[in-house]
Design a protein around this motif. Structure first.
Motif, PDB file in Angstrom:
ATOM      1  N   VAL A  45       0.729  -1.030   0.089  1.00 22.66           N
ATOM      2  CA  VAL A  45       0.077   0.050   0.023  1.00 22.66           C
ATOM      3  C   VAL A  45       0.959   1.296   0.163  1.00 22.66           C
ATOM      4  CG1 VAL A  45      -1.748   1.222   1.032  1.00 22.66           C
ATOM      5  CG2 VAL A  45      -1.913  -1.082   1.154  1.00 22.66           C
ATOM      6  N   HIS A  90       1.835   2.516  -3.325  1.00 20.79           N
ATOM      7  CA  HIS A  90       0.537   3.372  -3.825  1.00 20.79           C
ATOM      8  C   HIS A  90       0.971   4.723  -3.490  1.00 20.79           C
ATOM      9  CE1 HIS A  90      -0.822  -0.513  -4.465  1.00 20.79           C
ATOM     10  NE2 HIS A  90      -1.483  -0.421  -5.262  1.00 20.79           N
ATOM     11  N   ARG A 130       1.632   8.406  -5.565  1.00 16.64           N
ATOM     12  CA  ARG A 130       0.950   9.489  -5.508  1.00 16.64           C
ATOM     13  C   ARG A 130       1.643  10.751  -5.284  1.00 16.64           C
ATOM     14  NH1 ARG A 130      -5.139   9.472  -4.345  1.00 16.64           N
ATOM     15  NH2 ARG A 130      -5.712  11.674  -3.617  1.00 16.64           N
ATOM     16  N   MET A 188       2.538  14.390  -7.313  1.00 19.72           N
ATOM     17  CA  MET A 188       2.345  15.774  -6.432  1.00 19.72           C
ATOM     18  C   MET A 188       3.504  16.486  -6.519  1.00 19.72           C
ATOM     19  SD  MET A 188       0.120  14.933  -3.306  1.00 19.72           S
ATOM     20  CE  MET A 188       0.015  16.955  -2.835  1.00 19.72           C
ATOM     21  N   ARG A 196       4.058  17.537 -10.185  1.00 20.09           N
ATOM     22  CA  ARG A 196       3.302  18.562 -10.689  1.00 20.09           C
ATOM     23  C   ARG A 196       3.689  20.083 -10.132  1.00 20.09           C
ATOM     24  NH1 ARG A 196      -0.451  14.835 -10.600  1.00 20.09           N
ATOM     25  NH2 ARG A 196      -1.640  14.625 -12.523  1.00 20.09           N
ATOM     26  N   GLU A 197       4.495  19.944  -9.032  1.00 21.32           N
ATOM     27  CA  GLU A 197       4.979  21.082  -8.454  1.00 21.32           C
ATOM     28  C   GLU A 197       6.241  21.444  -9.325  1.00 21.32           C
ATOM     29  OE1 GLU A 197       3.712  22.608  -5.272  1.00 21.32           O
ATOM     30  OE2 GLU A 197       2.363  21.338  -6.338  1.00 21.32           O
ATOM     31  N   LYS A 212      -4.477  14.382  -7.866  1.00 20.23           N
ATOM     32  CA  LYS A 212      -5.552  14.290  -6.672  1.00 20.23           C
ATOM     33  C   LYS A 212      -4.951  14.910  -5.530  1.00 20.23           C
ATOM     34  CE  LYS A 212      -7.860  10.853  -9.180  1.00 20.23           C
ATOM     35  NZ  LYS A 212      -7.477  11.393 -10.395  1.00 20.23           N
ATOM     36  N   PRO A 213      -5.877  15.392  -4.685  1.00 23.71           N
ATOM     37  CA  PRO A 213      -5.585  15.970  -3.146  1.00 23.71           C
ATOM     38  C   PRO A 213      -4.638  14.942  -2.551  1.00 23.71           C
ATOM     39  CG  PRO A 213      -7.832  15.198  -3.241  1.00 23.71           C
ATOM     40  CD  PRO A 213      -7.170  15.015  -4.702  1.00 23.71           C
ATOM     41  N   ALA A 214      -3.804  15.908  -1.643  1.00 24.03           N
ATOM     42  CA  ALA A 214      -2.756  15.139  -0.745  1.00 24.03           C
ATOM     43  C   ALA A 214      -3.496  14.331   0.294  1.00 24.03           C
ATOM     44  CB  ALA A 214      -1.919  16.251  -0.189  1.00 24.03           C
ATOM     45  N   LEU A 215      -2.946  13.311   0.615  1.00 17.96           N
ATOM     46  CA  LEU A 215      -3.540  12.307   1.753  1.00 17.96           C
ATOM     47  C   LEU A 215      -3.265  12.752   2.979  1.00 17.96           C
ATOM     48  CD1 LEU A 215      -2.866   8.704  -0.148  1.00 17.96           C
ATOM     49  CD2 LEU A 215      -4.966  10.026  -0.073  1.00 17.96           C
ATOM     50  N   THR A 216      -3.922  12.802   4.042  1.00 14.97           N
ATOM     51  CA  THR A 216      -3.733  13.134   5.159  1.00 14.97           C
ATOM     52  C   THR A 216      -4.033  12.163   6.295  1.00 14.97           C
ATOM     53  OG1 THR A 216      -5.735  14.213   5.374  1.00 14.97           O
ATOM     54  CG2 THR A 216      -3.915  15.523   4.735  1.00 14.97           C
ATOM     55  N   TRP A 218      -2.542   7.858   9.893  1.00 18.26           N
ATOM     56  CA  TRP A 218      -2.015   6.445   9.539  1.00 18.26           C
ATOM     57  C   TRP A 218      -0.908   6.494   8.738  1.00 18.26           C
ATOM     58  CZ3 TRP A 218      -3.157   5.852   4.157  1.00 18.26           C
ATOM     59  CH2 TRP A 218      -3.888   6.701   3.612  1.00 18.26           C
ATOM     60  N   PHE A 275      -9.718  10.669   3.550  1.00 13.25           N
ATOM     61  CA  PHE A 275      -8.312  10.767   3.855  1.00 13.25           C
ATOM     62  C   PHE A 275      -7.507  11.893   2.940  1.00 13.25           C
ATOM     63  CE2 PHE A 275      -9.018   6.135   4.321  1.00 13.25           C
ATOM     64  CZ  PHE A 275      -9.082   6.267   5.604  1.00 13.25           C
ATOM     65  N   ALA A 276      -8.178  12.687   2.604  1.00 12.53           N
ATOM     66  CA  ALA A 276      -7.794  13.921   1.513  1.00 12.53           C
ATOM     67  C   ALA A 276      -8.323  15.131   1.983  1.00 12.53           C
ATOM     68  CB  ALA A 276      -7.749  13.380   0.190  1.00 12.53           C
ATOM     69  N   ILE A 277      -7.454  16.355   1.869  1.00 17.27           N
ATOM     70  CA  ILE A 277      -8.284  17.586   1.737  1.00 17.27           C
ATOM     71  C   ILE A 277      -8.077  18.260   0.392  1.00 17.27           C
ATOM     72  CG2 ILE A 277      -7.943  20.012   2.695  1.00 17.27           C
ATOM     73  CD1 ILE A 277      -6.574  18.888   5.114  1.00 17.27           C
TER      74      ILE A 277
END
Lengths: 491, 164
Positions: free
Chosen positions: A423, A426, A430, A434, A437-438, A477-481, A484, B48-50
């Protein structure tokens, strides 16, 4: 052998038929269906990653400036590296893309992963519930190996390392099949293609020879001899005819001890005696596959142990996963030793022994500097060998309830640890998307620091198109937060 | 004896359901979780994402790519927009994307806005310098003009933004 009793009987024609039934079963279909699910999950993040700026866009500029033949020919005369067909592959996809670069290059990356998973399942030959039960673990190891991450988090714009994974796994598939004339031809073509793509492509020869030495006859003796001549010819071409040479100590940074060293430090440490450094790299690379330590030549986990510093969660997961998996593998080798002494090999034995050969050869090829992804071919065969060993363990487990419960707990811990690592891949892809893209967002600033502003109209048009692809047409896609994430980041 | 003169007849492996389940279940569960996550995201439900709701939130999160995309789509970097408490801080509720970039301490974003002509107005530029000085973001102060920072009233710009 999967499990149970082995009986021997004389049968001269049995050479290639040693092993298990070729017939497919519902379990085979279940295995491929599961493989497809695994690929879908990874494809989702791979298709979220734009073509990168450094080594992606910068390599693509050159693709538009030369024809396929001119480019491939020109690549034969580079210094330090002999990789003409790498350029050729990139040019072919670039040409086929006809302007749709994101779709073709990112799509090709997904196709590569799909092919690798299919080859992995083919090599495992799942025919029973036990075969299918160990496959998820095997695929988790394949994806979760730290050596694998580098094959998916970047592309140049084609990931060379992934190409070699396909070549080595393909070589094993050819070698372990029944004898056919076309397998000889495929073996020769595959070797030439791999060897002229990147140096680790030479491992294809190792796979064929190791398979042949363990009794696999998918490829004939004549083909093995021809492959060996080609293998020797590679070195004559590289060092005798073209004088390409090889990278020296000053080419790049490399890990040594508890930290990474820059080229100047390496020269100061080993300039007079580089063999000591080369030996360190070979041993480190081999250990890295077996225990996830050291990583890229750096003994981070060991340093924390010495300094009594807390491990990070991913470090703990890596340690548990690799220790259990390598433990299962060592047990398997021990159990097989008697058969190997009398040169009695079947498919599972061959897979384990091919892994051993690839591990040593891959380590030797990494003599110049250590990097996780350089050991990715050994990582794939490690996953194959551990899967075979786990299948064997499940099949041979004693029936006593207490032993079964303890083993089940160990298997669950191993499977869970590798699942977390898989996992994490993955998440890494991701996050890499990101980061790319920056790079595109701040392209002007990056080009200034590189003093590399494009002036050619075609290069500028390509730059604009790839930036639009990364920013507007395929937004990230948005950043994971969440807490975990501490289990997954930095694997 | 070599492998060319033997064949192997296998007996079926013994099966322990517990062992099979223990080996397969964690890895299968992880794959299923990944696929469920993919299904949720593909249907537009972020877990789990903003996800930034506007260009100010994108800048506040320090997302160069998303900020540039929204600017190219026509969002105004100088417009005051509502931002959620988790983006910058619970006390900052309404900012421009330019201010959000300073809060996020992203000099690269400020440079990008500058290249797009969003900081051409000297008054706006001074406002951002003062905010950067209040937040002690030295590279942004240096980039926008350290001389202007000397004329700022310490803390005033940040306080004004918080009071919106």
């Amino acid at each position: 052998m999967i499990a149970g009793e082995v009986r021997l009987k004389a049968n001269p024609a049995a050479d290639a038929s040693i092993g298990r039934s070729e017939a497919t079963s519902p379990w085979t279909l279940a295995a491929y269906a599961y493989g497809l699910f695994v690929v879908l999950g990874l494809a989702y993040v791979l298709l979220d990653m734009p073509i990168q700026v450094a080594d992606g866009y910068t390599n693509m500029i050159g693709l538009g400036q030369r024809s396929l033949l001119d480019g491939v020919y020109g690549e034969f005369f580079q210094r330090s590296y002999l990789r003409p067909l790498l350029w050729g592959q990139q040019h072919v996809v670039y040409t086929l893309a006809n302007g749709r670069y994101f779709e073709w290059f990112r799509g090709w990356h997904v196709v590569q992963v799909l092919l690798l998973v299919v080859l992995f399942i083919r090599l495992q030959r799942p025919r029973s519930i036990v075969d299918v039960a160990v496959l998820p673990l095997g695929l988790a190891i394949l994806l979760g190996m730290h050596t694998f991450i580098g094959t998916v988090v970047e592309a140049f714009p084609i990931n060379t390392f992934m190409t070699i994974l396909l070549c080595t796994a393909g070589a094993a598939d050819i070698a372990l099949g029944p004898p056919k004339w076309w397998r000889d031809l495929a073996a020769l073509v595959l070797f030439v293609f791999a060897a002229l793509t990147v140096e680790s492509g030479l491992l294809v020869w190792v796979v064929f020879v190791a398979a042949w030495l363990t009794g696999a006859r998918g490829v004939s003796k004549g083909a093995i001899v021809t492959l060996t001549v080609l293998f020797a010819g590679y070195f004559v071409l590289r060092f005798g005819v073209l004088d390409v040479g090889s990278p020296g100590l000053i080419e790049r940074s490399s890990g040594y001890g508890f930290r990474s060293r820059d080229p100047q430090e390496l020269i100061a440490l080993f300039g007079a005696d580089p063999w000591r450094f080369y030996s360190y790299n070979v041993v480190s690379s081999i250990l890295s596959v077996l225990w996830s330590e050291p990583r890229a030549g750096v003994w981070d986990l060991t340093e924390r142990l010495v300094d009594h510093v807390m491990f990070s969660r991913p470090m703990m997961v890596n340690m548990v996963a690799s220790t259990l998996a390598t433990g299962v593998l060592i047990r398997d080798v021990w159990m097989r030793r008697r058969r190997w002494r009398v040169r009695l090999f079947e498919r599972a034995d061959r897979i384990v022994l091919i892994f051993a050969a690839v591990l040593v050869a891959n380590g030797a090829l990494s003599y110049g500097y250590t990097k996780d992804v350089m050991m990715s071919p050994a990582g794939v065969f490690y996953a194959l060998a551990v899967t075979v060993a786990t299948r064997e363990l499940i099949g041979q487990a004693p029936r006593a309830a207490a032993v079964t419960i303890v083993l089940a707990m160990l298997m669950a811990a191993m499977s869970a640890a590798w699942a977390v690592r898989a996992v994490a891949v993955h998440v890494a892809v991701r996050q890499s998307g990101m980061a790319v893209r920056e790079q595109w967002a701040y392209l002007d600033q990056w080009l200034e620091t590189q003093q590399n502003s494009a002036s050619d109209p075609a290069a500028l048009a390509l730059q604009r198109q790839l930036q639009d692809d990364a920013i507007v047409r395929h937004p990230g896609k948005p950043a994971l937060t969440g807490d975990w994430m501490t289990w997954l980041e930095g694997q | 004896m070599t492998s060319t003169d033997v064949s192997i007849i296998e007996t079926p492996p013994r099966r322990s359901t517990l062992l099979i389940a223990a080996t397969a279940a964690p890895a299968i569960l992880a794959t299923m979780l990944v696929l469920v996550f993919v299904a949720f995201e593909s249907s537009g439900t972020m877990v789990f994402a903003i996800e930034p709701a506007n260009v100010a939130e994108a800048a506040g999160l320090g997302l160069g790519g998303e900020t540039l995309r929204r600017v190219r789509m026509g969002e105004d970097a100088t417009a005051r927009l509502s931002v959620r408490p988790e983006i910058i801080s619970s006390s900052v509720k309404s900012v421009t994307a330019l201010e959000a970039a300073v809060f996020a301490r992203q000099v690269e974003l400020i440079r990008m806005f500058d290249r797009h002509g969003s900081i051409a107005d000297p008054t706006l530029r001074r406002h951002l310098v003062c905010l950067a000085a209040d937040l002690d973001v030295r590279d942004i102060v240096e980039y926008l003009g350290a001389a202007d920072a000397a004329t700022c009233f310490p803390g005033a710009t940040r306080a004004a933004i918080v009071q919106r």
